[in-house]
Write a protein that holds these residues in place. Structure first.
Motif, mmCIF file in Angstrom:
data_model
loop_
_atom_site.group_PDB
_atom_site.id
_atom_site.type_symbol
_atom_site.label_atom_id
_atom_site.label_comp_id
_atom_site.label_asym_id
_atom_site.label_seq_id
_atom_site.Cartn_x
_atom_site.Cartn_y
_atom_site.Cartn_z
ATOM 1 N N ILE A 35 0.856 -1.186 0.000
ATOM 2 C CA ILE A 35 0.000 0.000 0.000
ATOM 3 C C ILE A 35 0.893 1.238 0.000
ATOM 4 C CG2 ILE A 35 -1.768 1.272 1.263
ATOM 5 C CD1 ILE A 35 -2.680 -1.438 2.413
ATOM 6 N N LYS A 36 0.795 2.033 -1.079
ATOM 7 C CA LYS A 36 1.656 3.213 -1.214
ATOM 8 C C LYS A 36 1.113 4.403 -0.427
ATOM 9 C CE LYS A 36 1.725 2.566 -5.829
ATOM 10 N NZ LYS A 36 1.956 2.953 -7.228
ATOM 11 N N HIS A 37 -0.173 4.714 -0.600
ATOM 12 C CA HIS A 37 -0.785 5.874 0.051
ATOM 13 C C HIS A 37 -2.184 5.521 0.526
ATOM 14 C CE1 HIS A 37 2.427 8.390 -1.473
ATOM 15 N NE2 HIS A 37 2.214 7.891 -2.675
ATOM 16 N N ILE A 38 -2.644 6.224 1.571
ATOM 17 C CA ILE A 38 -3.996 6.061 2.095
ATOM 18 C C ILE A 38 -4.661 7.431 2.123
ATOM 19 C CG2 ILE A 38 -5.390 5.304 4.050
ATOM 20 C CD1 ILE A 38 -2.993 3.550 4.893
ATOM 21 N N PHE A 39 -5.788 7.546 1.435
ATOM 22 C CA PHE A 39 -6.551 8.794 1.375
ATOM 23 C C PHE A 39 -7.978 8.532 1.819
ATOM 24 C CE2 PHE A 39 -3.536 8.716 -2.162
ATOM 25 C CZ PHE A 39 -2.793 9.850 -1.917
ATOM 26 N N TYR A 40 -8.732 9.593 1.979
ATOM 27 C CA TYR A 40 -10.169 9.440 2.186
ATOM 28 C C TYR A 40 -10.911 10.534 1.454
ATOM 29 C CZ TYR A 40 -10.453 13.183 5.693
ATOM 30 O OH TYR A 40 -10.438 14.386 6.338
ATOM 31 N N ASN A 41 -12.158 10.237 1.126
ATOM 32 C CA ASN A 41 -13.025 11.177 0.441
ATOM 33 C C ASN A 41 -14.344 11.172 1.185
ATOM 34 O OD1 ASN A 41 -14.317 12.828 -1.312
ATOM 35 N ND2 ASN A 41 -14.255 11.444 -3.059
ATOM 36 N N SER A 42 -14.878 12.339 1.457
ATOM 37 C CA SER A 42 -16.128 12.427 2.188
ATOM 38 C C SER A 42 -17.043 13.425 1.497
ATOM 39 C CB SER A 42 -15.854 12.858 3.630
ATOM 40 O OG SER A 42 -17.027 12.872 4.380
ATOM 41 N N THR A 43 -18.273 12.990 1.198
ATOM 42 C CA THR A 43 -19.268 13.874 0.610
ATOM 43 C C THR A 43 -20.391 14.050 1.626
ATOM 44 O OG1 THR A 43 -20.499 12.084 -0.421
ATOM 45 C CG2 THR A 43 -18.711 13.044 -1.712
ATOM 46 N N SER A 44 -21.445 14.709 1.226
ATOM 47 C CA SER A 44 -22.552 14.932 2.163
ATOM 48 C C SER A 44 -23.313 13.654 2.487
ATOM 49 C CB SER A 44 -23.516 15.976 1.597
ATOM 50 O OG SER A 44 -24.068 15.507 0.391
ATOM 51 N N SER A 45 -23.196 12.643 1.635
ATOM 52 C CA SER A 45 -23.984 11.431 1.882
ATOM 53 C C SER A 45 -23.158 10.186 2.167
ATOM 54 C CB SER A 45 -24.893 11.149 0.679
ATOM 55 O OG SER A 45 -24.112 10.952 -0.479
ATOM 56 N N ARG A 46 -21.893 10.137 1.763
ATOM 57 C CA ARG A 46 -21.089 8.937 1.989
ATOM 58 C C ARG A 46 -19.609 9.263 2.093
ATOM 59 N NH1 ARG A 46 -21.932 5.919 -3.696
ATOM 60 N NH2 ARG A 46 -23.894 7.009 -3.677
ATOM 61 N N GLY A 47 -18.847 8.294 2.545
ATOM 62 C CA GLY A 47 -17.410 8.453 2.648
ATOM 63 C C GLY A 47 -16.707 7.251 2.045
ATOM 64 N N ALA A 48 -15.429 7.398 1.757
ATOM 65 C CA ALA A 48 -14.663 6.300 1.171
ATOM 66 C C ALA A 48 -13.210 6.411 1.592
ATOM 67 C CB ALA A 48 -14.767 6.318 -0.345
ATOM 68 N N LEU A 49 -12.629 5.271 1.907
ATOM 69 C CA LEU A 49 -11.186 5.174 2.081
ATOM 70 C C LEU A 49 -10.618 4.746 0.744
ATOM 71 C CD1 LEU A 49 -10.901 3.268 5.455
ATOM 72 C CD2 LEU A 49 -10.301 5.626 5.021
ATOM 73 N N ILE A 50 -9.545 5.369 0.331
ATOM 74 C CA ILE A 50 -8.930 5.049 -0.951
ATOM 75 C C ILE A 50 -7.496 4.601 -0.678
ATOM 76 C CG2 ILE A 50 -8.294 5.924 -3.223
ATOM 77 C CD1 ILE A 50 -10.537 8.083 -2.715
ATOM 78 N N LEU A 51 -7.213 3.353 -1.019
ATOM 79 C CA LEU A 51 -5.883 2.791 -0.839
ATOM 80 C C LEU A 51 -5.203 2.721 -2.199
ATOM 81 C CD1 LEU A 51 -6.834 -0.233 1.439
ATOM 82 C CD2 LEU A 51 -6.269 2.085 2.138
#
Length: 78
Positions: A35-51
């Motif tokens: 795993i090179k990088h770990i990010f996250y994205n969050s909107t008004s209705s859902r979230g996501a972890l991005i590996l």
């Protein structure tokens, strides 16, 4: 962390994904060095972890309020 039909477990050495199948379970493991990088994205209705892994991008759907916290915990374990 658990999401729809999937469970993720993070240990000091790897990230383990368990998926429920029709006849049993499927288990996948990724070592932290894959795993090179770990990010996250969050909107008004859902979230996501991005590996960002050596095999491509993996998105894990999480609750939008917990995405930042989960990302921080995974970064500390890595």
């Amino acid at each position: 962390m658990s999401t729809y039909g999937r469970c993720y477990v993070a240990t000091e050495k790897r990230l383990i994904k368990c998926t429920k199948k029709l006849f049993g379970y499927k288990i996948e493991e990724q070592n932290w060095n894959e795993i090179k990088h770990i990010f996250y994205n969050s909107t008004s209705s859902r979230g996501a972890l991005i590996l960002d892994t050596v095999y491509g991008e993996v998105k894990i759907g999480v609750h939008r309020d917990g995405a930042g916290y989960a990302c921080e915990v995974l970064r500390r374990l890595k």
